[in-house]
Structure formats: structure tokens, C-alpha cells
Design a protein around this motif. Structure first.
Motif, mmCIF file in Angstrom:
data_model
loop_
_atom_site.group_PDB
_atom_site.id
_atom_site.type_symbol
_atom_site.label_atom_id
_atom_site.label_comp_id
_atom_site.label_asym_id
_atom_site.label_seq_id
_atom_site.Cartn_x
_atom_site.Cartn_y
_atom_site.Cartn_z
ATOM 1 N N GLY A 124 0.809 -1.212 0.000
ATOM 2 C CA GLY A 124 0.000 0.000 0.000
ATOM 3 C C GLY A 124 0.838 1.255 0.000
ATOM 4 O O GLY A 124 0.390 2.316 -0.404
ATOM 5 N N GLY A 125 2.057 1.135 0.472
ATOM 6 C CA GLY A 125 2.907 2.313 0.537
ATOM 7 C C GLY A 125 2.798 3.027 1.875
ATOM 8 O O GLY A 125 1.981 2.686 2.723
ATOM 9 N N LEU A 126 3.620 4.024 1.999
ATOM 10 C CA LEU A 126 3.810 4.686 3.289
ATOM 11 C C LEU A 126 2.519 5.241 3.889
ATOM 12 O O LEU A 126 2.153 4.899 5.019
ATOM 13 N N ILE A 127 1.840 6.086 3.152
ATOM 14 C CA ILE A 127 0.705 6.796 3.740
ATOM 15 C C ILE A 127 -0.473 5.866 4.070
ATOM 16 O O ILE A 127 -0.967 5.884 5.193
ATOM 17 N N PRO A 128 -0.925 5.037 3.127
ATOM 18 C CA PRO A 128 -2.011 4.126 3.488
ATOM 19 C C PRO A 128 -1.664 3.239 4.688
ATOM 20 O O PRO A 128 -2.521 2.983 5.533
ATOM 21 N N THR A 129 -0.415 2.786 4.768
ATOM 22 C CA THR A 129 -0.027 1.985 5.916
ATOM 23 C C THR A 129 -0.065 2.820 7.190
ATOM 24 O O THR A 129 -0.568 2.376 8.233
ATOM 25 N N PHE A 130 0.422 4.017 7.082
ATOM 26 C CA PHE A 130 0.398 4.933 8.228
ATOM 27 C C PHE A 130 -1.040 5.159 8.717
ATOM 28 O O PHE A 130 -1.322 5.094 9.918
ATOM 29 N N LEU A 131 -1.946 5.390 7.767
ATOM 30 C CA LEU A 131 -3.343 5.637 8.144
ATOM 31 C C LEU A 131 -3.957 4.400 8.810
ATOM 32 O O LEU A 131 -4.701 4.513 9.785
ATOM 33 N N THR A 132 -3.601 3.228 8.277
ATOM 34 C CA THR A 132 -4.106 1.991 8.874
ATOM 35 C C THR A 132 -3.652 1.861 10.318
ATOM 36 O O THR A 132 -4.447 1.580 11.215
ATOM 37 N N ARG B 263 -2.761 4.142 12.297
ATOM 38 C CA ARG B 263 -3.407 5.149 13.138
ATOM 39 C C ARG B 263 -4.860 4.769 13.435
ATOM 40 O O ARG B 263 -5.322 4.924 14.562
ATOM 41 N N ASP B 264 -5.536 4.237 12.417
ATOM 42 C CA ASP B 264 -6.923 3.809 12.628
ATOM 43 C C ASP B 264 -7.023 2.716 13.686
ATOM 44 O O ASP B 264 -8.014 2.626 14.399
ATOM 45 N N PHE B 265 -6.031 1.890 13.766
ATOM 46 C CA PHE B 265 -6.034 0.821 14.773
ATOM 47 C C PHE B 265 -5.520 1.312 16.130
ATOM 48 O O PHE B 265 -5.296 0.521 17.035
ATOM 49 N N LEU C 22 -2.620 2.260 16.953
ATOM 50 C CA LEU C 22 -1.315 1.705 17.308
ATOM 51 C C LEU C 22 -0.225 2.777 17.256
ATOM 52 O O LEU C 22 0.897 2.536 17.691
ATOM 53 N N PRO D 160 2.832 -5.149 13.873
ATOM 54 C CA PRO D 160 2.297 -5.033 12.511
ATOM 55 C C PRO D 160 3.217 -5.585 11.427
ATOM 56 O O PRO D 160 2.749 -6.088 10.421
ATOM 57 N N LEU E 295 10.886 5.966 13.475
ATOM 58 C CA LEU E 295 10.865 7.327 12.934
ATOM 59 C C LEU E 295 9.447 7.730 12.533
ATOM 60 O O LEU E 295 9.031 8.868 12.715
#
Lengths: 296, 306
Positions: free
Chosen positions: B135-143, B145-147, B149, B159, B228
Motif C-alpha cells: 500500500g505504501g507509506l501513507i495508506p499503511t500509516f493511516l491503517t 493510526r486507525d487501529f 497503534l 504489525p 521514525l
């Protein structure tokens, strides 16, 4: 059905990895659609309005487009050019007589692989300092002024690639050494009987033996041509070398996390991934056609 | 270990075996020794520099032995609380992360190694696809955050614990070294899959458990990327992130100070950089010679094509 029921235990074993992959690899893949949307955290992925290819166009027209792609390509093609080095090292180790020196040589050659990226770049900053570092001192020994290796745009790719070679060439050679150790000794004996020299044996036994492994690894590398790692480049970046050190992955990070343009960043990232994917399939196809080696 | 020792070891085979060394071999060994020096000298230099008077190092007087022996750099480190917090965190992440990683990857790998697993092809593809597409950086980041974590201990160990490459290596190991007859026999004795896995397969798989455990542990010890991106609280920072602040981020500013006090501070900071490299790398360097043969073994297993 009966077989599934009887082996339910296997599915229990599979479950943790399956769930984790679903949640942390596949769910983000769904999130990729924000590259086509005007994502706003308030409305979420589903609720944000569609933007079409707006962000892709924005990237294609931005001044960073040519720059980041050129830098990424230069660094990865340059790295790719060092691909034969571990093979050469393995051939050399294979020529050494078994003994203490061979073992010592291998131990030392793997050692830098275990240095973390952060320490590695820290090491480079210290050692390459033109005024106080080891390299600077060496130049002074000959009365010359050392180049600023870490603060030079022109030298960035060389510093990146050769420090990588220093760190990983030994480790990368292990897999080839392993492949060479599988050569049937009677092949060498037969070759000796036929009057083959050392070079003949390398040319006609060792190298063909390594080819399948090398091609497999090469395909994998080609698939990552635009995927030059974020970690080391980001740490090596500074204001002085930024012109040639801004690559796709660092740009994605800066646009996305530092300036919070989520959709724009995802679009750049998706563009990158898709090109890598196409390259991988292309190279795999070519390899299948010409050498019968392929990943799938 | 000095260069002299290296040279001495090359001579041994020549004396013992009586066989003559050809010119080609001579060139090769000469090259090998140059290579060894190129690898070892920078590392050795860091060690001696960390014990030397910083101005001697800066003036180029330190080459073979430490000059103006001092422990100032190490003393300065002791005062840096951050480093010890980072050390503690890294040990925690490494231990917990490695345990989770082993359980998750080894058990899945075993299931995938069984030919009678219905849907084996699908599951293999399911995992392998993630090696090439993400998914790449941002979608993974959003995931993440949604969880909820983001900025938690858990984000550092859970993860990203599935490592498909490790899984493939382990699967290959199980396929090649655990005989299928064992399972047939166990089944006749009324043993279920889980009991069989724990009581029969795992004890036979110590080599692969060691290899993967060490791979994963080294990975956790050295990683800074996830920290980071997903951590904000300095009390959760792993050692590598602290190191980054000391070794790299400060680098640009350190050249700016003027005056006597700034000079002293700068010298001390430089000295500390050498020592911090040593203390961050020592744990890995110490265990590595002992575990090296397992590492090689692991790569060899990985090299075997299905």
C-alpha cells in the motif's frame, strides 16, 4: 471438505500470519485509492471525494518529477552495476584452500553487514569529514585537500553505492559460496584429467553453476529498480547534496508525512510501485524466454 | 586482530601442505589481504579513536594506536540518559519482536510446507504477493493510526512481524528436512496437527529457529524506520533513533559554534560519536562470530530452490 476438517490444526497455525498480513498489508492496499481521491482525515477514505488522476498529473508536472526519477534511476542502475562483485568474491573464496585464513576472511567480510544503517551513515560522516576525518587526514598526509564526500551532489551516488558495496559484498557472496559448495568434486577431477587450468574450471564449471542463482537475484533486483531504499539515502541527505539525493521514496516521505499531503504522496508512491511491478514482470518474462529461469 | 596476524595465517597452508603457491594464487591472496584491510581498518580506527584525545584524532595523529588515552567519551555517554532509555527500549523491542516473529512465521511456514493443506497455493500467493506490492507509506500509516497503534509499544513489534522471505526459507527447511512419514506415523497414533507440530516438528527444527531468530533479532536491533514514522514519545525511542540524533542530525549544527567553550564542547561531541558507535554495535559484534555458522546455514537453506 473432509481434509480441511481433519487438518484444522494447520489453519490454526496459519491464522496469526494470515490475519496480520490481511490487516497490515492488504488493508493498506485498499487505502491506495486515496491516490485518486481528495483525502481528508475527517471524511475518511470512503467519504472523501474522487479526484481522478489529479495528483498523478500534479506529480508529472512538478519540477521534482524528472529530478527524483533521474536520481532514483542513477542510484539504482549504479548499484545494479556492482551486481557481479559478490559473485567475483565468491569465486575467489572458492579458490582459497580450506583453512584458518579462509574462515577468517569470510568472518571479516560479513562483519560490516551487521552494522546498522544509522551507525553506518554516522561512521561515514565521521570518517569522510574533510577537516577532521580519517579520509581528510589521509589527504593531508600527501598535502592535498580532501573532497567533501558527504556534502557533494556530484559524488553522492558514488558514496552511496560504494559504501554499500563495502558493507554488503561479503554477505551477498554467501549465497554464491553456498551454490559453489554444491558442485560435485568429481567434476573438477574430471576437468583436471582433461587438462583444464584453474581459469577453465572457473569459466566452465563455477560460472555456469552460479548462473541460475544469479539470474533469480537479478530479476528480484530489477523489480526494485525504482525502489531504492529510503533508510540510507534519507540519513545521508543534507542541504549540500539534496540535488542528487532526493529520490522517490524520500520525496514520498516528505510530501506525505512532513507536509501531510496524503493523497499526493500516495499517488507518487503508487506510480513507483506500478513501474516496479511492470519491470519485475517484464524481466521475469524475458528471463523465462531466454534462460528458463523465472520466479514463477 | 591485527593485519600481521592475517598475514601469518596465509602462510600456514603453504608451509604445512608443501604444495607450491602459484603466481595467480599469490596475487589472489594479496588481493584478499588488501580487502581485509579495507574492511577492518575503518572499524579498528573507530575503536582506537574512541579512546584517543579528540584533537589528536582531528589532527591526524591517530593511525595505529590510540593517542592521549582517555575515557572521556564513554563517561560523557553515561551522562546521556536518552541512550540508556534507548538501549532498554531496543532490548525490549528485540526480545518481544523476535518472539512474536518466530511464532508467527515458523508456524505459518510449517502449515505451508504441508502438501495436504487445502488451499496451499492460494495461501502461498497471498503472502508472496505482499513482497512485490504494498500500500505504501501513507495508506499503511493511516491503517496503523486507525487501529490506534500510533505511538505505542505494540506498533514496534506486531504489525510488521510477518516476513515473507523468512517464511519461505522456513517452509523450504520443513519441506526438505522433516520426513513426511513422521506425520503418517503420528496420525496413526492419534496425534493431532498441533500436538505433532509442538512435540515433534519444533524439536527437530532447532537450526531454522536459531537462524530466523537471529535474523529477526538483528533486524529489530538495527531498525529505525518504523520508530521514525510511528513513534512520537521519546521515552519509546529505540537506540537507533537516539543514535540518529547524536550521530547525524546534530552533525550540521556542530560546526557552527565559536569560542573556547564551544570548541571544548565540539571536541567532546566528536569523541562521543566514536564511543556511541562502539557501544551500539558491540552487542551484535559480540554474538555474531558465535552464530555465524547458523547465518550461513540459513542463507544456504534459502538458496535451495523449490
Amino acid at each position: 471438505m473432509e481434509r480441511i476438517r481433519r487438518n484444522w490444526g494447520l489453519y490454526v497455525l496459519l491464522l496469526p500470519a494470515f490475519v496480520l498480513t490481511l490487516l497490515f498489508a492488504y488493508k493498506p492496499m485498499y487505502g491506495v485509492i486515496i491516490a485518486f481521491k481528495d483525502y481528508s482525515p475527517a471524511s475518511g477514505i470512503g467519504g472523501s471525494p474522487w479526484a481522478g488522476f489529479k495528483y498523478f498529473e500534479k506529480f508529472f508536472h512538478s519540477y521534482q518529477f524528472t529530478n527524483t526519477i533521474r536520481n532514483t534511476l542513477i542510484i539504482s542502475l549504479y548499484s545494479l552495476a556492482t551486481f557481479p562483485l559478490p559473485i567475483m568474491l565468491a569465486l575467489m573464496v572458492n579458490q582459497m584452500r580450506a583453512g584458518r585464513f579462509k574462515r577468517f576472511f569470510q568472518t571479516v567480510s560479513y562483519m560490516p553487514h551487521f552494522i546498522s544503517t544509522v551507525v553506518m551513515v554516522g561512521l561515514m560522516l565521521i570518517l569522510f569529514s574533510p577537516s577532521t576525518g580519517l579520509v581528510g587526514n589521509m589527504y593531508q598526509l600527501f598535502g592535498a585537500q580532501a573532497p567533501d564526500l558527504m556534502g557533494s551532489s556530484a559524488l553522492f551516488s558514488s558514496v552511496y553505492v560504494w559504501s554499500d558495496v563495502w558493507q554488503h559484498v561479503g554477505w551477498d557472496s554467501i549465497i554464491y559460496i553456498a551454490a559453489l559448495s554444491a558442485v560435485d568434486p568429481s567434476l573438477y577431477e574430471a576437468a583436471t584429467v582433461d587438462g583444464a587450468s584453474r581459469w577453465h574450471k572457473i569459466r566452465y564449471i563455477d560460472i555456469p553453476m552460479l548462473l541460475p542463482t544469479a539470474i533469480t537475484l537479478l530479476i528480484l533486483r530489477m523489480g526494485g529498480l525504482l525502489g531504492v531504499g529510503f533508510e540510507k539515502v534519507y540519513l545521508m541527505q543534507n542541504d549540500l547534496n539534496i540535488l542528487s539525493s532526493e529520490i522517490l521514496s524520500t520525496y514520498v516521505y516528505k510530501i506525505g508525512l512532513l507536509s501531510s499531503q496524503y493523497s499526493f504522496s500516495s499517488a507518487i508512491n503508487l506510480f513507483n510501485t506500478v513501474i516496479n511491478f511492470i519491470l519485475l514482470i517484464l524481466v521475469n518474462q524475458l528471463s523465462k524466454k531466454y534462460s528458463e529461469n523465472s520466479l514463477w | 586482530m591485527s593485519v600481521m596476524e592475517t598475514a601469518a595465517t596465509t602462510r600456514t597452508p603453504r608451509v604445512k601442505r608443501r604444495s607450491r603457491m602459484t603466481v595467480a594464487e599469490g596475487i589472489m591472496y594479496a588481493f584478499a589481504i588488501l580487502f581485509l584491510i579495507a574492511i577492518m581498518y575503518p572499524i579498528y580506527f573507530i575503536v582506537i579513536a574512541s579512546f584517543s584525545d579528540p584533537s589528536s584524532v582531528a589532527n591526524g595523529q591517530v593511525w595505529v594506536f590510540p593517542k592521549g588515552f582517555t575515557l572521556e567519551g564513554y563517561k560523557e555517554l553515561l551522562r546521556h540518559e536518552n541512550i540508556w532509555i534507548g538501549y532498554r527500549n531496543t532490548i525490549l523491542y528485540t526480545v518481544v519482536g523476535t518472539l512474536i516473529g518466530l511464532v508467527v512465521n515458523i508456524s505459518a511456514a510449517y502449515a505451508l510446507s504441508r502438501k495436504d493443506l487445502v488451499g496451499r497455493k492460494f495461501f502461498s500467493l497471498f503472502f508472496i504477493f505482499t513482497m512485490f506490492f504494498s500500500g505504501g507509506l501513507i495508506p499503511t500509516f493511516l491503517t496503523i493510526r486507525d487501529f490506534h497503534l500510533y505511538n505505542t509499544f505494540l506498533v514496534m513489534v506486531l504489525p510488521f512481524s510477518v516476513v515473507v522471505f523468512d517464511m519461505i526459507v522456513a517452509r523450504t527447511f520443513f519441506q526438505t528436512s522433516i520426513p513426511g512419514d513422521l506425520w503418517e506415523a503420528a496420525q496413526i497414533d492419534g496425534c493431532g496437527n498441533l500436538r505433532y507440530f509442538v512435540l515433534v516438528v519444533l524439536p527437530l527444527s532447532k537450526a531454522i529457529i536459531a537462524v530466523l531468530g537471529l535474523w529477526i533479532a538483528v533486524g529489530y536491533w538495527n531498525s529505525y524506520f518504523n520508530a521514525l514514522i510511528y513513534l512520537k514519545d521519546p521515552n519509546l525511542y529505540p537506540l537507533q533513533l537516539i543514535l540518529r540524533n547524536i550521530l547525524i542530525t546534530n552533525q550540521m549544527q556542530s560546526g557552527m559554534g565559536t569560542g573556547e567553550a564551544a570548541q571544548v564542547a565540539l571536541r567532546l561531541a566528536n569523541l562521543m560519536r566514536y564511543s556511541v558507535i562502539i557501544i551500539a554495535t558491540i552487542p551484535i559484534m559480540c554474538v555474531y562470530p558465535f552464530i555465524q555458522k547458523y547465518f550461513n546455514q540459513g542463507v544456504m537453506i534459502g538458496a535451495v530452490k523449490e
